[in-house]
Design a protein around this motif. Structure first.
Motif, PDB file in Angstrom:
ATOM      1  N   TYR A  99     -85.659 -15.125 -32.849  1.00 45.83           N
ATOM      2  CA  TYR A  99     -84.839 -13.908 -32.906  1.00 45.83           C
ATOM      3  C   TYR A  99     -83.346 -14.261 -32.808  1.00 45.83           C
ATOM      4  CZ  TYR A  99     -89.048 -11.068 -31.903  1.00 45.83           C
ATOM      5  OH  TYR A  99     -90.269 -10.453 -31.933  1.00 45.83           O
ATOM      6  N   ILE A 100     -83.048 -15.161 -31.883  1.00 44.12           N
ATOM      7  CA  ILE A 100     -81.633 -15.536 -31.672  1.00 44.12           C
ATOM      8  C   ILE A 100     -81.079 -16.208 -32.925  1.00 44.12           C
ATOM      9  CG2 ILE A 100     -80.133 -17.095 -30.353  1.00 44.12           C
ATOM     10  CD1 ILE A 100     -82.040 -16.570 -27.943  1.00 44.12           C
ATOM     11  N   ASP A 101     -81.857 -17.133 -33.493  1.00 45.00           N
ATOM     12  CA  ASP A 101     -81.327 -17.846 -34.659  1.00 45.00           C
ATOM     13  C   ASP A 101     -81.362 -16.998 -35.915  1.00 45.00           C
ATOM     14  OD1 ASP A 101     -80.407 -20.448 -33.849  1.00 45.00           O
ATOM     15  OD2 ASP A 101     -82.437 -20.776 -33.163  1.00 45.00           O
ATOM     16  N   TYR A 102     -82.230 -16.014 -35.933  1.00 47.22           N
ATOM     17  CA  TYR A 102     -82.219 -15.073 -37.057  1.00 47.22           C
ATOM     18  C   TYR A 102     -80.900 -14.283 -37.043  1.00 47.22           C
ATOM     19  CZ  TYR A 102     -84.011 -11.395 -40.163  1.00 47.22           C
ATOM     20  OH  TYR A 102     -84.207 -10.531 -41.202  1.00 47.22           O
ATOM     21  N   ALA A 103     -80.417 -13.965 -35.838  1.00 48.78           N
ATOM     22  CA  ALA A 103     -79.132 -13.268 -35.731  1.00 48.78           C
ATOM     23  C   ALA A 103     -77.963 -14.215 -36.011  1.00 48.78           C
ATOM     24  CB  ALA A 103     -78.996 -12.662 -34.338  1.00 48.78           C
ATOM     25  N   LEU A 104     -78.060 -15.439 -35.512  1.00 48.68           N
ATOM     26  CA  LEU A 104     -76.947 -16.387 -35.680  1.00 48.68           C
ATOM     27  C   LEU A 104     -76.854 -16.919 -37.106  1.00 48.68           C
ATOM     28  CD1 LEU A 104     -77.173 -18.640 -32.476  1.00 48.68           C
ATOM     29  CD2 LEU A 104     -75.282 -17.171 -33.099  1.00 48.68           C
ATOM     30  N   MET A 105     -78.003 -17.242 -37.694  1.00 45.28           N
ATOM     31  CA  MET A 105     -78.030 -17.843 -39.044  1.00 45.28           C
ATOM     32  C   MET A 105     -78.981 -17.049 -39.922  1.00 45.28           C
ATOM     33  SD  MET A 105     -78.421 -21.842 -38.067  1.00 45.28           S
ATOM     34  CE  MET A 105     -79.135 -21.796 -36.451  1.00 45.28           C
ATOM     35  N   PRO A 106     -78.590 -15.874 -40.369  1.00 46.46           N
ATOM     36  CA  PRO A 106     -79.520 -15.078 -41.178  1.00 46.46           C
ATOM     37  C   PRO A 106     -79.830 -15.774 -42.507  1.00 46.46           C
ATOM     38  CG  PRO A 106     -77.348 -14.077 -41.157  1.00 46.46           C
ATOM     39  CD  PRO A 106     -77.293 -15.222 -40.211  1.00 46.46           C
ATOM     40  N   PRO A 107     -81.058 -15.605 -43.015  1.00 47.99           N
ATOM     41  CA  PRO A 107     -81.384 -16.218 -44.311  1.00 47.99           C
ATOM     42  C   PRO A 107     -80.564 -15.590 -45.435  1.00 47.99           C
ATOM     43  CG  PRO A 107     -83.334 -15.261 -43.249  1.00 47.99           C
ATOM     44  CD  PRO A 107     -82.163 -14.844 -42.450  1.00 47.99           C
ATOM     45  N   ALA A 108     -80.587 -16.247 -46.585  1.00 51.70           N
ATOM     46  CA  ALA A 108     -79.806 -15.756 -47.728  1.00 51.70           C
ATOM     47  C   ALA A 108     -80.269 -14.351 -48.103  1.00 51.70           C
ATOM     48  CB  ALA A 108     -79.984 -16.714 -48.899  1.00 51.70           C
ATOM     49  N   GLY A 109     -79.303 -13.479 -48.345  1.00 47.94           N
ATOM     50  CA  GLY A 109     -79.616 -12.132 -48.812  1.00 47.94           C
ATOM     51  C   GLY A 109     -79.899 -11.130 -47.699  1.00 47.94           C
ATOM     52  N   VAL A 110     -79.886 -11.559 -46.448  1.00 40.44           N
ATOM     53  CA  VAL A 110     -80.162 -10.618 -45.337  1.00 40.44           C
ATOM     54  C   VAL A 110     -78.843 -10.144 -44.746  1.00 40.44           C
ATOM     55  CG1 VAL A 110     -81.146 -10.435 -43.025  1.00 40.44           C
ATOM     56  CG2 VAL A 110     -82.383 -11.654 -44.802  1.00 40.44           C
ATOM     57  N   LYS A 111     -78.698  -8.819 -44.643  1.00 41.04           N
ATOM     58  CA  LYS A 111     -77.502  -8.258 -43.997  1.00 41.04           C
ATOM     59  C   LYS A 111     -77.966  -7.279 -42.933  1.00 41.04           C
ATOM     60  CE  LYS A 111     -73.543  -8.829 -46.949  1.00 41.04           C
ATOM     61  NZ  LYS A 111     -72.380  -8.174 -47.546  1.00 41.04           N
ATOM     62  N   PHE A 112     -77.381  -7.392 -41.759  1.00 40.10           N
ATOM     63  CA  PHE A 112     -77.787  -6.535 -40.649  1.00 40.10           C
ATOM     64  C   PHE A 112     -76.934  -5.278 -40.595  1.00 40.10           C
ATOM     65  CE2 PHE A 112     -78.533 -10.943 -38.917  1.00 40.10           C
ATOM     66  CZ  PHE A 112     -79.890 -10.932 -39.128  1.00 40.10           C
ATOM     67  N   ASP A 113     -77.562  -4.208 -40.148  1.00 42.47           N
ATOM     68  CA  ASP A 113     -76.827  -2.971 -39.901  1.00 42.47           C
ATOM     69  C   ASP A 113     -76.412  -2.998 -38.428  1.00 42.47           C
ATOM     70  OD1 ASP A 113     -75.730  -0.500 -40.158  1.00 42.47           O
ATOM     71  OD2 ASP A 113     -77.627   0.589 -39.919  1.00 42.47           O
ATOM     72  N   LEU A 114     -75.238  -3.554 -38.191  1.00 39.73           N
ATOM     73  CA  LEU A 114     -74.841  -3.833 -36.807  1.00 39.73           C
ATOM     74  C   LEU A 114     -74.045  -2.696 -36.190  1.00 39.73           C
ATOM     75  CD1 LEU A 114     -73.729  -7.537 -37.275  1.00 39.73           C
ATOM     76  CD2 LEU A 114     -75.807  -6.736 -36.159  1.00 39.73           C
ATOM     77  N   LYS A 115     -74.275  -2.497 -34.908  1.00 38.10           N
ATOM     78  CA  LYS A 115     -73.458  -1.557 -34.139  1.00 38.10           C
ATOM     79  C   LYS A 115     -72.271  -2.331 -33.577  1.00 38.10           C
ATOM     80  CE  LYS A 115     -77.544   0.957 -32.648  1.00 38.10           C
ATOM     81  NZ  LYS A 115     -78.488   1.136 -31.541  1.00 38.10           N
ATOM     82  N   PRO A 116     -71.236  -1.618 -33.123  1.00 40.61           N
ATOM     83  CA  PRO A 116     -70.126  -2.351 -32.500  1.00 40.61           C
ATOM     84  C   PRO A 116     -70.617  -3.138 -31.285  1.00 40.61           C
ATOM     85  CG  PRO A 116     -69.658   0.007 -32.586  1.00 40.61           C
ATOM     86  CD  PRO A 116     -71.013  -0.186 -33.176  1.00 40.61           C
ATOM     87  N   PRO A 117     -70.237  -4.404 -31.165  1.00 42.84           N
ATOM     88  CA  PRO A 117     -70.729  -5.209 -30.043  1.00 42.84           C
ATOM     89  C   PRO A 117     -70.156  -4.720 -28.712  1.00 42.84           C
ATOM     90  CG  PRO A 117     -69.084  -6.412 -31.289  1.00 42.84           C
ATOM     91  CD  PRO A 117     -69.334  -5.147 -32.030  1.00 42.84           C
ATOM     92  N   PRO A 118     -70.814  -5.020 -27.606  1.00 44.82           N
ATOM     93  CA  PRO A 118     -70.310  -4.589 -26.294  1.00 44.82           C
ATOM     94  C   PRO A 118     -68.981  -5.256 -25.952  1.00 44.82           C
ATOM     95  CG  PRO A 118     -72.172  -6.085 -26.060  1.00 44.82           C
ATOM     96  CD  PRO A 118     -72.040  -5.798 -27.514  1.00 44.82           C
ATOM     97  N   ALA A 119     -68.300  -4.677 -24.961  1.00 49.50           N
ATOM     98  CA  ALA A 119     -67.000  -5.229 -24.552  1.00 49.50           C
ATOM     99  C   ALA A 119     -67.204  -6.663 -24.051  1.00 49.50           C
ATOM    100  CB  ALA A 119     -66.407  -4.377 -23.454  1.00 49.50           C
ATOM    101  N   PRO A 120     -66.331  -7.582 -24.495  1.00 50.06           N
ATOM    102  CA  PRO A 120     -66.516  -8.979 -24.075  1.00 50.06           C
ATOM    103  C   PRO A 120     -66.311  -9.174 -22.578  1.00 50.06           C
ATOM    104  CG  PRO A 120     -64.494  -8.729 -25.314  1.00 50.06           C
ATOM    105  CD  PRO A 120     -65.190  -7.412 -25.376  1.00 50.06           C
ATOM    106  N   VAL A 121     -66.834 -10.268 -22.089  1.00 53.02           N
ATOM    107  CA  VAL A 121     -66.750 -10.575 -20.652  1.00 53.02           C
ATOM    108  C   VAL A 121     -65.312 -10.927 -20.291  1.00 53.02           C
ATOM    109  CG1 VAL A 121     -67.482 -12.235 -18.898  1.00 53.02           C
ATOM    110  CG2 VAL A 121     -69.106 -11.422 -20.592  1.00 53.02           C
ATOM    111  N   LEU A 122     -64.810 -10.314 -19.202  1.00 54.55           N
ATOM    112  CA  LEU A 122     -63.464 -10.650 -18.726  1.00 54.55           C
ATOM    113  C   LEU A 122     -63.599 -11.779 -17.713  1.00 54.55           C
ATOM    114  CD1 LEU A 122     -62.035  -7.086 -18.145  1.00 54.55           C
ATOM    115  CD2 LEU A 122     -61.512  -8.621 -20.019  1.00 54.55           C
ATOM    116  N   LEU A 123     -62.834 -12.815 -17.954  1.00 56.81           N
ATOM    117  CA  LEU A 123     -62.931 -13.959 -17.050  1.00 56.81           C
ATOM    118  C   LEU A 123     -61.971 -13.786 -15.880  1.00 56.81           C
ATOM    119  CD1 LEU A 123     -63.156 -16.865 -19.580  1.00 56.81           C
ATOM    120  CD2 LEU A 123     -64.930 -16.063 -18.054  1.00 56.81           C
ATOM    121  N   PRO A 124     -62.349 -14.268 -14.714  1.00 58.65           N
ATOM    122  CA  PRO A 124     -61.457 -14.153 -13.557  1.00 58.65           C
ATOM    123  C   PRO A 124     -60.264 -15.083 -13.691  1.00 58.65           C
ATOM    124  CG  PRO A 124     -63.382 -15.437 -12.996  1.00 58.65           C
ATOM    125  CD  PRO A 124     -63.599 -14.940 -14.390  1.00 58.65           C
TER     126      PRO A 124
END
Lengths: 362, 181
Positions: free
Chosen positions: A179-204
Motif C-alpha cells: 500500500y505504501i509503495d503503491y502511493a509512493l511509486m504508482p504504476p504507469a497510468g495510475v492517478k490518485f484522487d487525492l485530498k489535501p494532505p494534513p498539516a505537516p509536523v511542526l518541529l520543536p
C-alpha cells in the motif's frame, strides 16, 4: 507539494502541538492496549510491575514489542515524556496515504539539517512524522543515492511505518508495504484522487549552541596541563608558542613567494598577483614582519630601485623579481637566525643557497 | 533452507535455474519440495486467487526452523484494496515468517526462442528473490537495479536485474547469520 516547514527557532518547545493520541499519563494505559513507542514500533501493554532499583522501589509499565516480543519497562513517571502514543486511527492513516501519494519536489538538501530534523520527526512527529521521513528520503533518493546513515534511517522509518499501517488497517505487513509503495511509486497510468494532505509536523526549536571563545580555550588548555604546578611560567610558554606560530607563517609565506615568482615568470608579476588573490583567500595581516629589521643592504637597494622600477616595463619587473628572489631567501633565514641568536652557521647557509639557485636559472 | 513448491506444472530446466539463482542470492540450500493443488475456495469473483487466503489454506510441506517455503502459482493473485486502491500483485510474503507465493501470470510471455526463455527465467528468479527477501525481513528498496524494488514501478527497466543491492544483501546476510539454525 512543498516539503515540511523548517524548524521554529523563536517558539518554545512547550508551545508546539503534541502528536495526536499522545499518552499524557500512565493511568491511561491498560493491559492489552496497543501503543507506539517512538523508534521502537508497536507494543502491547502487558501490565504494571514494581522493581527495586538502587534501593528504591519504582512503579513500571511493562510492554512487549509486537514484532519480536522484546520486553520494555518504562517508569510510570516517564510515560508522558517519552512520546508514547496510541496507534494511528483510520482517519489519520488516510491522511498519511494522501500525503504519501502527493507529488513532492522539495527535499531538504542540507544533510545536517535533514538528518537532525528526520531524527526529531521519528521521535516526536507521530505517524505523519514517520511518513514525512519516508517520503522526504524517498524523493531525495530519486535525485541521488542516499549515504549509508540516511539509508539506514530510511529503512528504519519504513519499518516503523509498515508496522503501524499494518496494525492500524488490520492487514499483514507485506500488504501494508505494498500500500505504501503503491502511493509512493504508482504504476504507469495510475492517478490518485487525492485530498489535501494534513498539516505537516511542526518541529520543536533547538537550544542554540554556545560558541567557544578562543582565548579562554587556549588558556584553559594550558591550565589543564597543570604546568603551573610544575613551576613552569605559563606566560613564557605562550610567548614561545606564538613565536613558533610566526615562524610557521613565514615558512608558508616563502612557499607563496616561490609560487608567485613562478607564475610571474609565465605571465607577468601583476597578473600573477591578481590570480593569487582570486584563487586563494587573502593571507592574514602580519604587522610584526616589517619591524623585524630586514638587512640594511636590502633596504638600501630597495630605496635605490623604487623610483626606477616605476618607469620600467613589465618584462623588466619580472627580471627584477627573479633577481630579488634569492636575496629574499637569503634574508629570511637571517631573520630566523637573529631570533635564535647570532651563529656563524646560520649566517653562512643563505650565502651558499643564493648563488646555487642563480646558477640553476642560468 | 529454501523449499520451492509448485501449484502448476513448470519446466524442470526453469526450476533448476531458479534453485541455482536462489542459492546464489542468499547462500542457502534450495530444493524442490514437490507439487501441491490450489485450494478450492481461494478464488475471487473475477477469477483471481486471494493471495492471503491461499497462503493460509494451501497444503503445508515439511519444514524445520528458519526454513522458507516459496509457492509458485500460474493464476493471477489479488490483494485486499487499500486506502488508495488495490496495488498490483506479483506475489505476497508473510513478512519475516515462513511462506510466500509468487505468480507467473504477470511475467512477459515465455516464448519459444532461447532469448525469450532466458528473459522469462530471469524475471521469475527476480520475483522469487523478492519474495524470499521479504521472508528475511527485507523491505522494498528504492534502487531500481535491486531485486527488492517494487515490481510495478515505472523506473524498473524492461529486463530488470535479479540481484540484491549491497544494502539489501548485507541486511539479508545479517538476518541469516542471526537465524536460530
Amino acid at each position: 507539494m512543498r516539503g515540511p516547514p523548517a524548524r521554529h527557532h523563536d517558539e518554545a518547545r512547550e508551545q508546539l502541538p503534541a502528536p495526536e493520541g499522545l499518552i499524557a499519563d500512565a493511568s491511561e494505559l491498560k493491559p492489552n492496549d496497543r501503543v507506539v513507542y517512538p523508534s521502537q514500533g508497536v507494543c502491547v501493554v502487558v501490565g504494571d510491575e514494581e522493581m527495586e532499583i538502587a534501593g528504591q522501589k519504582q512503579q513500571f509499565v511493562r510492554m512487549a514489542r509486537e514484532e519480536d516480543g522484546s520486553a520494555i519497562s518504562v517508569p510510570k513517571n516517564k510515560v508522558p515524556s517519552i512520546g508514547l502514543r496510541r496507534v494511528a486511527t483510520g482517519a489519520q492513516m488516510e491522511g498519511v496515504f494522501h500525503y504519501l501519494g502527493a507529488v513532492y519536489d522539495d527535499p531538504e538538501l542540507d544533510w545536517k539539517v535533514r538528518h537532525r530534523d528526520n531524527a526529531d520527526r521519528l521521535i516526536a512527529g507521530g505517524v505523519l512524522g514517520v511518513a514525512e521521513v519516508v517520503k522526504g528520503l524517498h524523493s531525495l533518493s530519486r535525485l541521488r543515492p542516499l549515504p549509508t546513515k540516511e539509508r539506514e534511517q530510511y529503512d528504519n522509518a519504513r519499518h516503523l511505518l509498515v508496522h503501524e499501517v499494518a496494525v492500524s488497517l488490520g492487514v499483514p505487513p507485506g500488504i501494508a508495504e505494498d500500500y505504501i509503495d503503491y502511493a509512493l511509486m504508482p504504476p504507469a497510468g495510475v492517478k490518485f484522487d487525492l485530498k489535501p494532505p494534513p498539516a505537516p509536523v511542526l518541529l520543536p526549536s533547538r537550544p542554540k549552541k554556545r560558541l567557544p571563545v578562543a582565548e579562554e580555550e587556549e588558556g584553559g588548555a594550558l591550565a589543564d596541563l597543570g604546568l603551573g604546578d610544575l613551576g613552569i611560567d605559563l606566560g613564557a610558554l605562550d610567548g614561545a608558542l606564538e613565536g613558533e606560530a610566526v615562524a610557521g607563517e613565514e615558512g608558508h609565506g616563502e612557499g607563496e613567494g616561490e609560487r608567485e615568482g613562478e607564475e610571474a615568470g609565465e605571465g607577468g608579476a601583476e597578473g600573477a598577483e591578481a590570480a593569487g588573490e582570486e584563487e586563494a583567500p587573502p593571507p592574514p595581516p602580519r604587522p610584526e614582519r616589517k619591524p623585524k629589521a630586514p638587512p640594511k643592504e636590502r633596504k638600501a637597494a630597495e630605496k635605490k630601485e623604487r623610483p626606477a622600477a616605476a618607469a620600467k616595463p613589465a618584462g623588466a619587473k619580472v627580471a627584477e623579481k627573479k633577481a630579488k628572489a634569492p636575496q629574499a631567501k637569503a634574508a629570511k633565514p637571517a631573520k630566523a637566525a637573529a631570533k635564535k641568536g647570532p651563529t656563524k652557521k646560520a649566517a653562512e647557509k643563505p650565502a651558499r643557497a643564493a648563488p646555487r639557485r642563480g646558477g640553476k636559472k642560468k | 533452507m529454501i523449499r520451492i513448491v509448485t501449484l502448476e506444472k513448470l519446466d524442470p530446466a526453469d526450476l533448476a535455474f531458479l534453485t541455482r539463482t536462489l542459492y546464489q542470492a542468499f547462500g542457502l540450500g534450495t530444493e524442490l519440495a514437490g507439487e501441491r493443488a490450489v485450494p478450492s475456495d481461494v478464488e475471487t469473483s473475477d477469477g483471481r486467487l486471494d493471495a492471503v487466503k491461499l497462503l493460509k489454506e494451501v497444503a503445508p510441506v515439511r519444514t524445520f526452523a528458519d526454513d522458507k517455503v516459496l509457492y509458485i502459482v500460474g493464476a493471477p493473485l489479488a490483494l485486499p484494496p487499500g486506502p488508495l486502491g488495490e496495488p498490483p500483485c506479483w506475489g505476497f510474503a508473510e513478512y519475516g515468517k515462513e511462506r510466500a507465493v509468487i505468480t507467473t501470470a504477470n511475467l512477459p510471455a515465455r516464448g519459444v526462442t532461447e532469448a525469450s526463455i532466458e528473459a522469462w527465467r530471469r524475471r521469475l528468479a527476480r520475483e522469487a528473490i523478492h519474495a524470499v527477501g521479504h521472508l528475511w525481513d527485507l523491505h522494498h528498496c528504492y534502487d531500481a537495479k535491486c531485486a527488492m524494488h517494487p515490481s510495478w514501478s515505472q523506473s524498473l527497466p524492461a529486463n530488470p536485474e535479479m540481484e540484491l543491492c549491497s544494502f539489501c544483501r548485507d541486511k539479508s546476510e545479517r538476518k541469516i547469520r542471526l537465524a536460530k539454525t
